[in-house]
Design a protein around this motif. Structure first.
Motif, short mmCIF file in Angstrom:
data_model
loop_
_atom_site.label_atom_id
_atom_site.label_comp_id
_atom_site.label_asym_id
_atom_site.label_seq_id
_atom_site.Cartn_x
_atom_site.Cartn_y
_atom_site.Cartn_z
N ALA A 72 121.46 139.15 29.70
CA ALA A 72 121.63 138.88 28.27
C ALA A 72 122.83 139.63 27.72
O ALA A 72 123.66 139.05 27.00
CB ALA A 72 120.37 139.29 27.50
N ALA A 73 122.96 140.91 28.08
CA ALA A 73 124.06 141.71 27.55
C ALA A 73 125.40 141.14 28.02
O ALA A 73 126.34 141.02 27.24
CB ALA A 73 123.93 143.16 28.00
N ARG A 74 125.45 140.77 29.29
CA ARG A 74 126.71 140.27 29.83
C ARG A 74 127.11 138.95 29.18
O ARG A 74 128.27 138.73 28.86
CB ARG A 74 126.55 140.10 31.35
CG ARG A 74 127.79 139.66 32.10
CD ARG A 74 128.67 140.86 32.40
NE ARG A 74 129.71 140.51 33.35
CZ ARG A 74 129.74 140.98 34.59
NH1 ARG A 74 128.81 141.79 35.03
NH2 ARG A 74 130.72 140.65 35.41
N LEU A 75 126.13 138.05 28.99
CA LEU A 75 126.45 136.72 28.46
C LEU A 75 126.68 136.74 26.95
O LEU A 75 127.53 136.02 26.44
CB LEU A 75 125.34 135.73 28.80
CG LEU A 75 125.17 135.43 30.30
CD1 LEU A 75 124.10 134.39 30.52
CD2 LEU A 75 126.49 134.98 30.92
N ILE A 76 125.92 137.56 26.24
CA ILE A 76 126.09 137.59 24.78
C ILE A 76 127.36 138.35 24.41
O ILE A 76 128.15 137.89 23.60
CB ILE A 76 124.85 138.23 24.09
CG1 ILE A 76 123.63 137.32 24.26
CG2 ILE A 76 125.13 138.46 22.62
CD1 ILE A 76 122.36 137.88 23.66
N ASP A 77 127.54 139.51 25.04
CA ASP A 77 128.74 140.31 24.84
C ASP A 77 129.06 140.50 23.36
O ASP A 77 130.20 140.35 22.93
CB ASP A 77 129.92 139.66 25.57
CG ASP A 77 131.00 140.68 25.89
OD1 ASP A 77 130.75 141.89 25.70
OD2 ASP A 77 132.11 140.29 26.31
#
Lengths: 316, 398
Positions: A72-77
C-alpha cells in the motif's frame, strides 16, 4: 452465545482489572481506544475462526498483513487519488492469497500447516526482496483515516470491527457456516453426505485472507508504514481463537467466543503493559494459553465417557 | 463438557501467567518505575555502563575533528596515527567485506553508500562482500571463506562483539583488517572506525529534554530492547543525565521497535498521567508513531528526540516540533573503503578512528530534510555527492 460464556467471564475479569489500575478506561474515550487497538486482532481472529473450525490452520496472515501495508505504501506513495484503487487491490490480494492457500491445501492435499507456513516464508521473503528491508513510499491521509480517524467520537476501526463481526456471525448461521463445522468435525462424513468439502475450505481460507487485508488497512492506518507491521499476528490470532474455546482440529467453536478470545488476549496484553511488564512475556503467555487450551480440549474424564468419534480431522 | 474444562484451563493459565508476572515487577522496580517513587524513576544503572567510556565520549563531542569539514567521513577526532608501511603493495586491489546484515533501513542505506564509495576508486579491482544475515555462525565462516579468496584487505562489520573476536583475531594474522560500527575485543585490526558512540547519542537527546522540559516535568523513555550493548549505552547515558536533573522519568518502556506498540504505550501513558512533558527515544524508527499518539489524543506534542530519518524530520518541520535528532551517521560506511586504500598505499591511519557524530537541531533541520528521499532514508548518509544519488537510495530526482 452460551458457548462464549466462560471466555466472556474471563474477559470481564480482565477488563475490571484494567479499570482498577487505569480508571480512565471506564470513560467512553478510554474504552473506545481499547476497542480501536483490539480491532485488527479481533478481525484476524474472526477470519482465523473459519479456517480453524474447518480443521485447518492459517499461519500466513501475519506476513500477509506486513506485505499489504508495504505494498500500500509503495503504490500510494502519498497520493490521495490512489487511496481507493489501492484499497480495492489490497482486498483482492488478500482474497487471492487465501485462494492459493485453500486450493493448494485441498486440491494438492498438502497439509495447511505446511502450505501457510510456506506462504508466510514466501511473503516475508518477497517483502524483504522488494523493499530491501526499508519500505518505500507513504500512505495517504485518506488511507490512514481508517486506522486513525473516526466518525465523530466513534473510531472508524470500531465501526469496521462491528460490521466485520456482524458479518462473521451472520455467516456462521448460514448453510456455509454449518457446513464448515461439519467438515471440521468429520470431513469424510461431511463429504459422504454430499458436502463440497474443498469448496467450503477454500472459502474459509479466502475469508481469512480478506480479514488479513482489512486488518492491514487498520494497522497501517493506525501506526504507519513498517516492515514489522504484522509480525507475530498469526500466532496472536490462533491464540485468540483457541482462547475462545474453538477446538484446534476443527468441528467445534463459535464466532462470538473467538471474538471474545481476541478481546481477552488484547486485554491481557494491555494489563501486562499497565503493570510495566511487556515484551518477551507476551509470547510466553500466548504459548501457555495455546498448550493449556489444546490439552484441556484433549482431556476426557472417565465418568463422562463418550464414544470416540471418527478422527478423520485429526489425520488430515 | 470439554468446553468447560477448556475454560478452566484457560483460567488456570491466566493465573499462572499472573504469578510469573508478579515476580519481575517486585524484584526489579526499575521496569515498573511508574509506580515507584524512588529517585528520578530511571531505575538501576545498566551493567553495560562504563564510566570512563561515558566521560570520553561526552568529551569528544566538543572536540574539533581533524580533516576536511565538508567530508565528515574522512574526519577523525583526536587521532593517534599508526604506521601501515608493512601493508604497502601495488594495485589493483581486492577488497573484501564481511557484513553483519542488511536487515534494517540503517544498514540498507549504509550498504548502498559503501558500494557507491567502492565505485569511486579505480584502483579497487575487485570487491567481494558476504552478508552474514544477522547470524554469528555465518559471519565466522564468511570471514574464514574470505581469507581463502586472496583479499588484500578485509573489512568487518561484526554482528556481535564477543563472539566474532576469535574470527577477527585469526584473520588479523593474514590480511590487514578494518573493523567498523560495532567493535571487537582485540586491538589487532589496523583500525577501528566508529562514530563517537551510544553514550553521546543518549546524552545529546537527554540534555535537550532536560533543557526544554519544565522542572518536575514527566518524561517517558522508550527503548527498543534490553541487553543490546549499543542500545544500553544510549539509555545508560540518558539515565545519568536525567538523574542529575529535575525531570521525573515516569516510565521506561520497551517497544520492540514496533510502531503500533509504541503508539499504544504512549496512549496508555497519556491516559494514565493526563500529560507527558517529554519523550526520550533510544532510536528514531518509531518516533513518528509516538508523535501521532499525541496528535490523535488531541494534545500538543511535547519536546521529543528522534533520529535523522526523513519521516521524522518531515514531521518535525510540518508540525513545528520542539525536537532534536542525535545521529549514528550512515556515512561511516564510506570510511572503511577509504581506510583500506590508505593502508594498502602505506599511508598512516588513526588506530581508533572516531568520526564526528553531528545532531540535527531546529537550526540545521532544513539542510538535512530532503523531501525527495524515502521516509526511512537516513539524512547523514554523506551520499549526496556519490554517483547514482538519489535513485540508488530510493529517492526521486527533483
Amino acid at each position: 452465545m452460551r458457548r462464549a460464556l466462560p471466555i466472556v467471564v474471563v474477559l470481564v475479569v480482565l477488563l475490571a482489572a484494567i479499570a482498577v489500575v487505569n480508571p480512565f478506561f471506564l470513560e467512553p474515550a478510554g474504552f473506545l481506544g481499547f476497542l480501536k487497538r483490539a480491532a485488527p486482532l479481533v478481525i484476524l481472529a474472526a477470519g482465523q475462526y473459519f479456517v480453524i473450525v474447518s480443521g485447518e490452520f492459517d499461519l500466513s496472515v501475519g506476513s500477509l498483513v506486513t506485505a499489504e501495508v508495504v505494498i500500500a505504501a509503495r503504490l500510494i506513495d502519498g497520493d490521495e487519488s490512489a487511496t481507493w484503487p489501492v484499497l480495492a487491490l489490497l482486498i483482492v490480494i488478500g482474497l487471492l492469497v487465501g485462494l492459493v492457500n485453500g486450493v493448494v491445501t485441498t486440491k494438492l492435499r498438502v497439509p495447511s500447516f505446511i502450505v501457510t507456513l510456506g506462504m508466510l516464508l514466501v511473503l516475508t521473503g518477497a517483502v524483504f526482496l522488494w523493499t530491501g528491508g526499508a519500505p518505500r513510499g507513504a500512505l495517504s491521509e485518506g488511507f490512514r483515516m481508517f486506522g486513525r480517524g473516526g466518525l465523530g467520537p466513534l473510531p472508524w476501526s470500531v465501526l469496521i470491527l462491528l460490521a466485520m463481526g456482524a458479518a462473521a456471525i451472520w455467516l456462521t448461521r448460514t448453510d456455509f457456516g454449518r457446513t464448515l463445522i461439519a467438515v471440521g468435525d468429520n470431513e469424510r462424513a461431511a463429504a459422504l453426505s454430499g458436502v463440497r468439502v474443498d469448496r467450503a475450505k477454500i472459502f474459509a481460507f479466502m475469508l481469512s485472507g480478506l480479514a488479513a487485508a482489512v486488518a492491514a488497512v487498520l494497522l497501517g492506518g493506525f501506526a504507519g508504514v513498517s516492515a514489522q507491521a504484522g509480525q507475530g499476528l498469526e500466532f496472536s490470532a490462533i491464540t485468540a481463537v483457541v482462547l475462545g474455546g474453538v477446538a484446534l482440529g476443527g468441528g467445534r467453536g463459535s464466532v462470538p467466543a473467538a471474538l471474545a478470545g481476541a478481546f481477552t488476549l488484547e486485554a491481557l496484553f494491555t494489563l501486562l503493559n499497565l503493570y510495566g511488564i511487556s515484551g518477551a512475556l507476551e509470547s510466553t503467555v500466548q504459548g501457555v494459553i495455546i498448550i493449556a487450551a489444546v490439552a484441556a480440549g484433549a482431556v476426557r474424564l472417565p465418568w463422562k465417557f463418550t464414544p470416540r468419534r471418527g478422527d478423520a480431522h485429526a489425520a488430515s | 463438557m470439554p468446553r468447560h474444562k477448556a475454560a478452566i484451563a484457560v483460567l488456570a493459565a491466566l493465573v499462572v501467567a499472573g504469578c510469573t508476572t508478579d515476580k519481575p515487577a517486585s524484584t526489579t522496580p526499575s521496569t515498573a518505575s511508574a509506580t515507584s517513587a524512588q529517585g528520578s524513576g530511571t531505575g538501576e544503572q545498566s551493567k553495560f555502563f562504563v564510566q570512563a567510556d561515558f566521560d570520553a565520549q561526552l568529551a569528544m563531542r566538543s572536540e574539533t575533528p581533524q580533516g576536511p569539514s565538508d567530508k565528515p567521513w574522512e574526519q577523525a577526532i583526536a587521532p593517534q596515527m599508526t604506521g601501515t608501511a608493512t601493508y604497502k603493495k601495488d594495485g589493483p586491489y581486492h577488497l573484501c567485506f564481511s557484513n553483519a546484515a542488511v536487515n534494517n533501513p540503517w544498514r540498507q542505506v549504509g550498504w548502498k553508500t559503501m558500494q557507491a564509495e567502492v565505485g569511486l576508486h579505480k584502483e579497487i579491482g575487485k570487491f567481494t562482500a558476504l552478508d552474514a544475515e544477522g547470524k554469528d555462525d555465518k559471519q565466522i565462516s564468511d570471514i574464514a571463506e574470505l581469507q581463502a579468496k586472496g583479499c588484500d584487505a578485509l573489512i568487518v562489520s561484526p554482528n556481535t562483539t564477543a563472539t566474532l573476536t576469535p574470527a577477527v583475531t585469526a584473520a588479523c594474522g593474514k590480511v590487514p583488517v578494518i573493523v567498523f560500527d560495532r567493535g571487537v575485543e582485540t586491538d589487532c585490526p589496523v583500525t577501528f572506525i566508529k562514530p563517537i558512540g551510544g553514550y553521546a547519542f543518549g546524552a545529546d537527546a537527554a540534555e535537550f529534554l532536560v533543557e526544554k522540559v519544565p522542572a518536575g516535568g514527566k518524561v517517558l523513555a522508550l527503548r527498543i530492547l534490553p541487553g543490546v550493548d549499543v542500545l544500553e549505552t544510549r539509555w545508560s547515558a540518558a539515565k545519568v543525565v536525567f538523574d542529575r536533573s529535575q525531570s521525573q522519568v515516569v516510565g521506561v518502556e520497551f517497544t520492540d521497535g514496533d510502531a503500533a506498540k509504541t503508539k499504544s504505550i504512549v496512549s496508555d501513558y497519556l491516559q494514565r498521567y493526563g500529560k507527558i512533558d517529554g519523550v526520550w527515544m533510544d532510536s528514531g524508527a518509531t518516533a513518528v508513531a509516538a508523535i501521532e499518539a499525541f496528535e490523535d489524543a488531541g494534545v500538543p506534542v511535547p519536546p521529543i528526540n528522534g533520529e535523522d530519518q526523513q519521516d521524522f524530520l518531515q514531521k518535525w518541520k510540518d508540525a513545528g516540533l520542539t525536537a532534536v535528532a542525535p545521529t549514528y551517521p550512515t556515512y561511516q560506511w564510506r570510511t572503511p573503503i577509504i581506510a583500506a586504500l590508505k593502508i594498502l598505499k602505506g599511508e598512516e591511519v588513526p588506530k581508533l578512528w572516531n568520526l564526528p557524530q553531528p545532531k540535527v537541531t531546529g537550526e540545521n533541520l532544513s539542510t538535512y530534510l530532503k523531501p525527495n528521499m524515502p521516509p526511512l532514508h537516513y539524512a547523514l548518509c554523506g551520499c549526496e555527492d556519490l554517483p547514482g544519488y538519489p535513485e540508488t537510495w530510493g529517492g526521486k530526482k527533483s
